[in-house]
Design a protein around this motif. Structure first.
Motif, mmCIF file in Angstrom:
data_model
loop_
_atom_site.group_PDB
_atom_site.id
_atom_site.type_symbol
_atom_site.label_atom_id
_atom_site.label_comp_id
_atom_site.label_asym_id
_atom_site.label_seq_id
_atom_site.Cartn_x
_atom_site.Cartn_y
_atom_site.Cartn_z
ATOM 1 N N LEU A 12 0.819 -1.210 0.000
ATOM 2 C CA LEU A 12 0.000 0.000 0.000
ATOM 3 C C LEU A 12 0.855 1.263 0.000
ATOM 4 O O LEU A 12 0.627 2.181 0.756
ATOM 5 C CB LEU A 12 -0.935 -0.004 1.210
ATOM 6 N N ILE A 13 1.856 1.254 -0.816
ATOM 7 C CA ILE A 13 2.637 2.461 -1.046
ATOM 8 C C ILE A 13 2.595 2.751 -2.532
ATOM 9 O O ILE A 13 3.028 1.938 -3.325
ATOM 10 C CB ILE A 13 4.092 2.299 -0.573
ATOM 11 N N ALA A 14 2.059 3.872 -2.926
ATOM 12 C CA ALA A 14 2.109 4.264 -4.337
ATOM 13 C C ALA A 14 3.519 4.747 -4.604
ATOM 14 O O ALA A 14 3.964 5.734 -4.050
ATOM 15 C CB ALA A 14 1.105 5.376 -4.612
ATOM 16 N N ALA A 15 4.232 4.044 -5.432
ATOM 17 C CA ALA A 15 5.677 4.194 -5.507
ATOM 18 C C ALA A 15 6.132 5.349 -6.395
ATOM 19 O O ALA A 15 7.265 5.380 -6.815
ATOM 20 C CB ALA A 15 6.293 2.880 -6.007
ATOM 21 N N ARG A 16 5.251 6.286 -6.702
ATOM 22 C CA ARG A 16 5.668 7.453 -7.467
ATOM 23 C C ARG A 16 6.048 8.573 -6.512
ATOM 24 O O ARG A 16 5.221 9.343 -6.072
ATOM 25 C CB ARG A 16 4.538 7.946 -8.371
ATOM 26 N N GLY A 17 7.310 8.634 -6.141
ATOM 27 C CA GLY A 17 7.773 9.721 -5.308
ATOM 28 C C GLY A 17 7.156 9.741 -3.937
ATOM 29 O O GLY A 17 7.133 10.764 -3.273
ATOM 30 N N GLY A 18 6.630 8.578 -3.500
ATOM 31 C CA GLY A 18 6.040 8.496 -2.181
ATOM 32 C C GLY A 18 4.689 9.165 -2.077
ATOM 33 O O GLY A 18 4.182 9.369 -0.983
ATOM 34 N N GLN A 19 4.066 9.516 -3.205
ATOM 35 C CA GLN A 19 2.788 10.196 -3.151
ATOM 36 C C GLN A 19 1.688 9.289 -3.652
ATOM 37 O O GLN A 19 1.908 8.393 -4.440
ATOM 38 C CB GLN A 19 2.821 11.467 -4.007
ATOM 39 N N GLY A 20 0.480 9.577 -3.176
ATOM 40 C CA GLY A 20 -0.664 8.795 -3.646
ATOM 41 C C GLY A 20 -1.719 8.726 -2.574
ATOM 42 O O GLY A 20 -1.421 8.798 -1.398
ATOM 43 N N SER A 21 -2.963 8.586 -2.969
ATOM 44 C CA SER A 21 -4.059 8.479 -2.025
ATOM 45 C C SER A 21 -4.503 7.037 -1.923
ATOM 46 O O SER A 21 -4.615 6.351 -2.923
ATOM 47 C CB SER A 21 -5.240 9.339 -2.478
ATOM 48 N N PHE A 22 -4.745 6.601 -0.708
ATOM 49 C CA PHE A 22 -5.171 5.230 -0.514
ATOM 50 C C PHE A 22 -6.667 5.128 -0.230
ATOM 51 O O PHE A 22 -7.171 4.059 0.010
ATOM 52 C CB PHE A 22 -4.366 4.593 0.626
ATOM 53 N N ALA A 23 -7.359 6.257 -0.225
ATOM 54 C CA ALA A 23 -8.812 6.209 -0.168
ATOM 55 C C ALA A 23 -9.309 5.684 -1.504
ATOM 56 O O ALA A 23 -8.744 5.989 -2.544
ATOM 57 C CB ALA A 23 -9.384 7.603 0.116
ATOM 58 N N PHE A 24 -10.378 4.884 -1.487
ATOM 59 C CA PHE A 24 -10.873 4.263 -2.715
ATOM 60 C C PHE A 24 -11.354 5.307 -3.711
ATOM 61 O O PHE A 24 -11.388 5.072 -4.907
ATOM 62 C CB PHE A 24 -12.017 3.303 -2.365
ATOM 63 N N GLY A 25 -11.703 6.514 -3.211
ATOM 64 C CA GLY A 25 -12.325 7.491 -4.082
ATOM 65 C C GLY A 25 -11.400 8.232 -5.011
ATOM 66 O O GLY A 25 -11.849 8.838 -5.957
ATOM 67 N N GLN A 26 -10.086 8.257 -4.783
ATOM 68 C CA GLN A 26 -9.234 9.055 -5.655
ATOM 69 C C GLN A 26 -7.847 8.443 -5.747
ATOM 70 O O GLN A 26 -7.234 8.100 -4.755
ATOM 71 C CB GLN A 26 -9.124 10.486 -5.124
ATOM 72 N N ILE A 158 -2.147 -2.123 8.347
ATOM 73 C CA ILE A 158 -2.323 -0.700 8.643
ATOM 74 C C ILE A 158 -3.133 -0.527 9.917
ATOM 75 O O ILE A 158 -4.208 -1.101 10.069
ATOM 76 C CB ILE A 158 -3.032 0.008 7.468
ATOM 77 N N GLY A 159 -2.606 0.281 10.830
ATOM 78 C CA GLY A 159 -3.267 0.497 12.111
ATOM 79 C C GLY A 159 -4.082 1.769 12.184
ATOM 80 O O GLY A 159 -4.742 2.026 13.186
ATOM 81 N N ALA A 160 -4.024 2.596 11.132
ATOM 82 C CA ALA A 160 -4.786 3.850 11.112
ATOM 83 C C ALA A 160 -5.230 4.110 9.684
ATOM 84 O O ALA A 160 -4.584 3.684 8.724
ATOM 85 C CB ALA A 160 -3.932 5.013 11.635
ATOM 86 N N ASP A 161 -6.353 4.811 9.535
ATOM 87 C CA ASP A 161 -6.867 5.115 8.208
ATOM 88 C C ASP A 161 -5.915 6.026 7.446
ATOM 89 O O ASP A 161 -5.286 6.923 8.016
ATOM 90 C CB ASP A 161 -8.235 5.796 8.304
ATOM 91 N N LEU A 162 -5.823 5.792 6.154
ATOM 92 C CA LEU A 162 -5.058 6.654 5.251
ATOM 93 C C LEU A 162 -6.022 7.153 4.187
ATOM 94 O O LEU A 162 -6.573 6.374 3.426
ATOM 95 C CB LEU A 162 -3.917 5.865 4.594
ATOM 96 N N ASP A 171 3.347 9.326 6.014
ATOM 97 C CA ASP A 171 2.048 9.015 6.605
ATOM 98 C C ASP A 171 1.789 7.509 6.578
ATOM 99 O O ASP A 171 1.245 6.936 7.526
ATOM 100 C CB ASP A 171 0.926 9.737 5.856
ATOM 101 N N VAL A 172 2.181 6.886 5.468
ATOM 102 C CA VAL A 172 2.029 5.431 5.354
ATOM 103 C C VAL A 172 2.893 4.731 6.388
ATOM 104 O O VAL A 172 2.448 3.805 7.075
ATOM 105 C CB VAL A 172 2.396 4.954 3.932
ATOM 106 N N LEU A 173 4.133 5.162 6.507
ATOM 107 C CA LEU A 173 5.041 4.537 7.473
ATOM 108 C C LEU A 173 4.522 4.703 8.902
ATOM 109 O O LEU A 173 4.584 3.776 9.710
ATOM 110 C CB LEU A 173 6.445 5.145 7.338
ATOM 111 N N ARG A 174 3.999 5.870 9.210
ATOM 112 C CA ARG A 174 3.479 6.130 10.555
ATOM 113 C C ARG A 174 2.259 5.256 10.855
ATOM 114 O O ARG A 174 2.072 4.797 11.985
ATOM 115 C CB ARG A 174 3.119 7.610 10.697
#
Length: 205
Positions: A12-26, A158-162, A171-174
């Motif tokens: 669950l890491i979008a590997a483009r420069g560490g950016q990306g949304s993991f919500a299903f909507g975007q 994952i222990g918290a929502d992203l 944020d993903v690592l945290r």
């Protein structure tokens, strides 16, 4: 159907420069910000509402009958990435309406080599439902698959929502409690070879 062996939250890491949304909507796909809220559908898409629903119905029927269907990219030759994600969304909604629960997300095409092979510039995304999970040591009936294959994956527990457009790598690592090896059973519901539209519509399989 992607059927992970334990809690597979596939990379669950979008590997483009560490950016990306993991919500299903975007998600950011193909260098374009593509919004896919559950209520939003592009009225100007090549494949209209009826074609998208028909495509989702055919994916669901293939899953239920264990009989592959022709590639959606051949049935709907003008299919777009947006069409494919909406087909996936409609399939997921039908599975949820029948009692399935969303328990995770999965990301494919995380390596540059795989992206180049699929003519993509970023990962693709899918959903993990509760009946796709198997615990360690489980006995899995072969007749629930069409032609299963096995892949080694990394599962991010994952222990918290992203969510949200500003989600960053830190944020993903945290939010990650731990990472564990996992096995994923891959089962295509369309004929091969497949275009990226077929892969995405088939839950990023």
């Amino acid at each position: 159907d992607f059927l992970p062996w334990c809690l597979v939250l596939r990379e669950l890491i979008a590997a483009r420069g560490g950016q990306g949304s993991f919500a299903f909507g975007q998600f950011r796909i193909g260098n374009q910000n593509v919004r896919r809220s559950l209520a939003q559908v592009d009225a100007h898409s090549i494949a209209g509402f009826k074609q998208r629903q028909a495509a989702a119905d055919s994916i669901l029927k293939a899953e239920q009958t264990r009989i592959v269907i022709p590639q959606l990219s051949k049935t709907y030759p003008e299919m777009t990435i947006e069409d494919a994600y909406d087909v996936q969304r409609r399939w997921a909604q039908m599975r949820i309406a029948a009692g399935a629960k969303v328990v995770g997300r999965k990301t494919g095409l995380t390596s540059r080599a795989m992206q180049q092979a699929s003519k993509m510039t970023e990962p693709d995304y899918g959903v993990i439902l509760d009946d796709m999970l198997f615990r360690d040591g489980a006995r899995i009936a072969a007749n629930r698959f069409i032609k299963p294959r096995l892949e080694v994956e990394l599962a991010f527990i994952i222990g918290a929502d992203l969510e949200g457009t500003g989600c960053q790598l830190h944020d993903v690592l945290r939010a990650t409690e731990f990472v564990t090896p996992a096995l994923e059973i891959i089962d295509y519901r369309t004929e091969v070879p497949r275009a990226i539209f077929d892969t995405i519509a088939d839950n990023a399989a």
